[in-house]
Design an enzyme around this catalytic site. Structure first.
Site, PDB file in Angstrom:
ATOM      1  N   GLU A   1       0.815  -1.207   0.000  1.00  0.00           N
ATOM      2  CA  GLU A   1       0.000   0.000   0.000  1.00  0.00           C
ATOM      3  C   GLU A   1       0.848   1.256   0.000  1.00  0.00           C
ATOM      4  OE1 GLU A   1      -1.791  -1.423   3.860  1.00  0.00           O
ATOM      5  OE2 GLU A   1      -1.506   0.685   4.356  1.00  0.00           O
TER       6      GLU A   1
ATOM      7  N   CYS B   1      -0.332   2.422   8.914  1.00  0.00           N
ATOM      8  CA  CYS B   1       0.517   1.443   8.226  1.00  0.00           C
ATOM      9  C   CYS B   1      -0.061   0.035   8.224  1.00  0.00           C
ATOM     10  CB  CYS B   1       1.851   1.314   8.944  1.00  0.00           C
ATOM     11  SG  CYS B   1       2.805   2.764   8.900  1.00  0.00           S
TER      12      CYS B   1
HETATM   13  N1  SAH Z   1       9.842   0.769  10.076  1.00  0.00           N
HETATM   14  C1  SAH Z   1       9.879   2.191  10.012  1.00  0.00           C
HETATM   15  C2  SAH Z   1       8.862   2.807   9.074  1.00  0.00           C
HETATM   16  C3  SAH Z   1       7.454   2.278   9.145  1.00  0.00           C
HETATM   17  S1  SAH Z   1       6.498   2.758  10.523  1.00  0.00           S
HETATM   18  C4  SAH Z   1       9.780   2.783  11.388  1.00  0.00           C
HETATM   19  O1  SAH Z   1       9.632   2.034  12.345  1.00  0.00           O
HETATM   20  O2  SAH Z   1       9.892   3.990  11.537  1.00  0.00           O
HETATM   21  C5  SAH Z   1       6.391   4.478  10.359  1.00  0.00           C
HETATM   22  C6  SAH Z   1       5.658   5.146  11.492  1.00  0.00           C
HETATM   23  O3  SAH Z   1       4.287   4.775  11.437  1.00  0.00           O
HETATM   24  C7  SAH Z   1       6.158   4.754  12.870  1.00  0.00           C
HETATM   25  O4  SAH Z   1       6.843   5.770  13.498  1.00  0.00           O
HETATM   26  C8  SAH Z   1       4.896   4.506  13.635  1.00  0.00           C
HETATM   27  O5  SAH Z   1       4.810   5.339  14.725  1.00  0.00           O
HETATM   28  C9  SAH Z   1       3.749   4.826  12.722  1.00  0.00           C
HETATM   29  N2  SAH Z   1       2.686   3.872  12.963  1.00  0.00           N
HETATM   30  C10 SAH Z   1       2.640   2.567  12.655  1.00  0.00           C
HETATM   31  N3  SAH Z   1       1.491   2.024  13.075  1.00  0.00           N
HETATM   32  C11 SAH Z   1       0.783   2.998  13.645  1.00  0.00           C
HETATM   33  C12 SAH Z   1      -0.481   3.056  14.281  1.00  0.00           C
HETATM   34  N4  SAH Z   1      -1.246   1.984  14.393  1.00  0.00           N
HETATM   35  N5  SAH Z   1      -0.889   4.236  14.776  1.00  0.00           N
HETATM   36  C13 SAH Z   1      -0.107   5.337  14.655  1.00  0.00           C
HETATM   37  N6  SAH Z   1       1.078   5.348  14.066  1.00  0.00           N
HETATM   38  C14 SAH Z   1       1.541   4.190  13.580  1.00  0.00           C
END
Ligand code: SAH
Length: 347
Positions: free
Chosen positions: A88, A334
């Site tokens: 996505e 994500c």
């Molecule tokens: N692996 C990398 C990039 C992907 S996640 C990393 O860890 O930074 C990117 C961002 O998306 C992360 O900082 C995380 O805080 C956010 N994220 C993922 N799932 C989330 C959720 N359910 N709610 C809010 N933010 C989320």
């Protein structure tokens, strides 16, 4: 099938030279690929060459499977890759331009407590051309070309951990920046990592200067390890040290992301611990309100408390803001849409 989007202009010149073609032909083909053209649409390339190439190569290895448009204008795409895997990408519309959030892996192996991307584990890495394919497809779909780009900014914050796929991600950054391609400046690119320190140092060695963003989510090792298993390999202090090295080398302010999870990392004490951790380091803290993922059973911190957490950081001298949420009505977090889609197909 091999992917032409994986080729730099130099590599494409070498490929076409093997077929006796002149360098200008490589430029034409490179541009056509960056524009997201199909073989039929590549009218400048001779048919005989297309016939030869198309038995072995495909231009862009992803196509739009589904497109959802949110009330706030956010567009969420599901792309199907050549092997049938689904990824996505999300386009957020801002006053200064459109930003696409791209995936770097199918799934993820970091298994953070709140994130949907890791639920099915890592399926596979994306190649540089597949990551670029997300940008190419969205740029074309939104009416952009190479001069008037519909996509002006890129964030590597979708599914996957960019530094767990370093070589392809570094190649993607170079392709994205290529003069004959989309030519997006790395100043307009943000890369978010869970803190794989080796990747930070490789980025420094490769002199790839992006806005580097660290998913911190907790200020102490005990708390961070309970939210992010990767902390056992790279503890908080090492992550902050790596962030400082990148800042020193690039001169670019780094960002720490802090997703607030109710009762886990959102107390005033957590705020104070974060202040002591980052005091004196001119970084920015991006507070994110959790977008709850059903399978994870975690709750979000109420907005008022999130604001209070942020105000506390600012009062103690840090630079911090609460990130506004976009596209929540179309499964903006994500990995959420991909999971839903795959789940529906299975049912
Ligand atoms: N692996 C990398 C990039 C992907 S996640 C990393 O860890 O930074 C990117 C961002 O998306 C992360 O900082 C995380 O805080 C956010 N994220 C993922 N799932 C989330 C959720 N359910 N709610 C809010 N933010 C989320």
């Amino acid at each position: 099938m091999k992917l032409l989007a994986d080729f730099s202009l130099e590599e494409m010149s070498a490929l076409l030279a093997g077929y006796g073609e002149k360098p200008y032909r490589a430029k034409q083909l490179f541009e056509a690929v960056q524009l997201g053209k199909s073989w039929e649409e590549m009218t400048t390339i001779p048919k005989a060459l297309k016939d030869t190439l198309s038995s072995e190569y495909t231009p862009v290895g992803c196509r739009i499977e589904k497109k959802l448009v949110s009330k706030d204008g956010t567009v969420k795409y599901l792309f199907t890759l050549s092997d049938g895997n689904i990824i996505e990408g999300v386009v957020m519309r801002y006053r200064y331009g459109n930003t696409i959030c791209v995936s770097t892996q199918v799934g993820c192996r970091m298994n953070c407590a709140f994130c949907a991307s890791g639920l099915g584990g890592l399926v596979r890495n994306l190649s540089a051309g597949e990551i670029l394919g997300e940008v190419i497809c969205a740029n074309r779909d939104l009416g952009g070309d190479l001069k008037n780009r519909a996509i002006t900014n890129v964030v590597l914050m979708g599914s996957g951990e960019p530094f767990d796929n370093y070589d392809e991600v570094a190649k993607f950054l170079r392709l994205l920046n290529a003069e004959n391609g989309l030519h997006i400046s790395l100043r307009n690119v943000s890369l978010s990592t869970c803190g794989l320190v080796l990747g930070v140092d490789r980025l420094i060695a490769d002199e790839l200067w992006v806005t580097l963003t660290f998913s911190l989510h907790a200020p102490t090792d005990v708390k961070r390890s309970s939210i992010m298993p990767v902390n056992k390999a790279y503890p908080v202090a090492e992550v902050v040290e790596a962030a400082k090295r990148y800042f020193k080398a690039s001169g670019r302010r780094v960002i720490f992301e802090y997703t607030l999870i109710k009762g886990k990392n959102d107390s005033q004490q957590d705020a104070l611990n974060l202040v002591s951790l980052l005091r004196g380091f001119p970084a920015h803290v991006n507070i994110i309100v959790l977008n709850p993922v059903k399978e994870k059973g975690l709750k979000s911190t109420p907005r008022m408390e999130a604001n209070a957490f942020c105000e506390r950081l600012v009062k103690e001298g840090l630079s911090a803001t609460v990130r506004r949420t976009m596209g929540a009505d179309i499964e903006g977090a994500c990995g959420q849409l991909r999971r839903k889609y795959i789940g529906e197909k299975r049912d």
